[in-house]
Design a protein around this motif. Structure first.
Motif: not given
Length: 283
Positions: A203-205, A242-244, A252-259
């Motif tokens: 569920d995350g890193l 939103w990745l843990r 922290l929470r991080i969101r990575v878009p496709d591009d």
């Protein structure tokens, strides 16, 4: 005679900073002053110093001074600390503020609670895989899941988040202290690099960062972003979610878009103390 100056101490997940408001004079500090302020025995003690300077492009300009006196282009935890300082001392509650950094003007969304700003959602800008301070600066090709020269069996991904990162997926977290110092100065990274040791969870890193100019720290915002980018590129975690990212100091929470066009970071921030110090004069 040394000059007296008011300082403010903040931390983001234990990644701690001294904030100096230099908007009135517009004068930055030098490397020796940064090293003195960060010294945990002879100075104040911090991972870095945030000099807040005037800006025509945002509410202020943030310059990040590392503990060794070098300058970092960007710092996600530091930016949250700068936002809390700027907003809490403004007497206002803006929905968004822009802060100029070495990685460009970044839009920040303060989150409010008891004691003012308690968290910040930051638009960290794009993640770049081709940049002058990465191995791709020489080859023109992204360095993604590639063998790290001189380190047999070590695969890494190089990401520019305004500052350089070498992300090592599936590497033992405890190897950071042993391998970090040498990898920070790997010749493929002309400006040195931050190094992330990453365990991929369902569920995350979970990440330990060897920070350029600081060593091991409790948290690193740009390092969390770079780690999430590497995991998404490797198809180990989904994009647009939103990745843990768990660091020694917390999550922290991080969101990575496709591009990879605008990495988002969300995390807490806290005020520690303020005081007056006799700051050594700049040389």
């Amino acid at each position: 005679m040394d000059a007296s100056e008011r300082i403010f101490k903040y931390h983001g997940l234990g990644n701690d900073f001294v904030v100096l408001d230099r908007r009135r004079t517009g004068v930055d500090i030098d490397a020796e002053q940064s090293r003195w302020l960060c010294d945990r025995r002879r100075g104040i003690g911090a991972d870095g110093v945030l000099a807040i300077l005037p800006s025509s492009r945002g509410l202020a300009r943030m310059v990040v001074h590392n503990a060794d006196g070098s300058i970092a282009e960007m710092c996600g935890n530091g930016l949250r600390c700068a936002v809390k300082y700027l907003v809490d001392h403004s007497g206002q509650h803006p929905a968004l503020i822009d802060v100029e950094t070495g990685a460009g003007v970044l839009t920040c969304e303060p989150g409010y609670g008891d004691g003012g700003v308690v968290g910040v959602d930051i638009s960290m800008g794009p993640a770049r895989l081709v940049a002058a301070n990465l191995p791709s600066g020489t080859t023109g090709q992204p360095f993604v899941g590639a063998p790290v020269p001189g380190h047999e069996g070590l695969l890494g991904t190089a990401v520019n988040m305004g500052n350089p990162h070498l992300v090592l997926l599936d590497q033992p977290l405890e190897a950071a202290e042993r391998l970090g110092p040498g990898l920070e100065r790997h010749p493929a990274f002309p400006d040195r690099t931050n190094v992330e040791f990453v365990r991929v969870d369902e569920d995350g890193l979970t990440v330990v960062v060897w920070e350029r100019g600081c060593g091991l720290t409790q948290a690193c915002g740009t390092g969390a972003c770079a780690s999430a980018v590497a995991a998404v590129l490797a198809k180990r975690l989904p994009s647009n979610a939103w990745l843990r990212v768990t660091l020694p100091g917390g999550d922290l929470r991080i969101r990575v878009p496709d591009d990879l066009s605008d990495i988002r970071l969300r995390g807490p921030v806290a005020f520690v103390f303020e005081g007056v110090v006799a700051l050594p004069r700049a040389r």
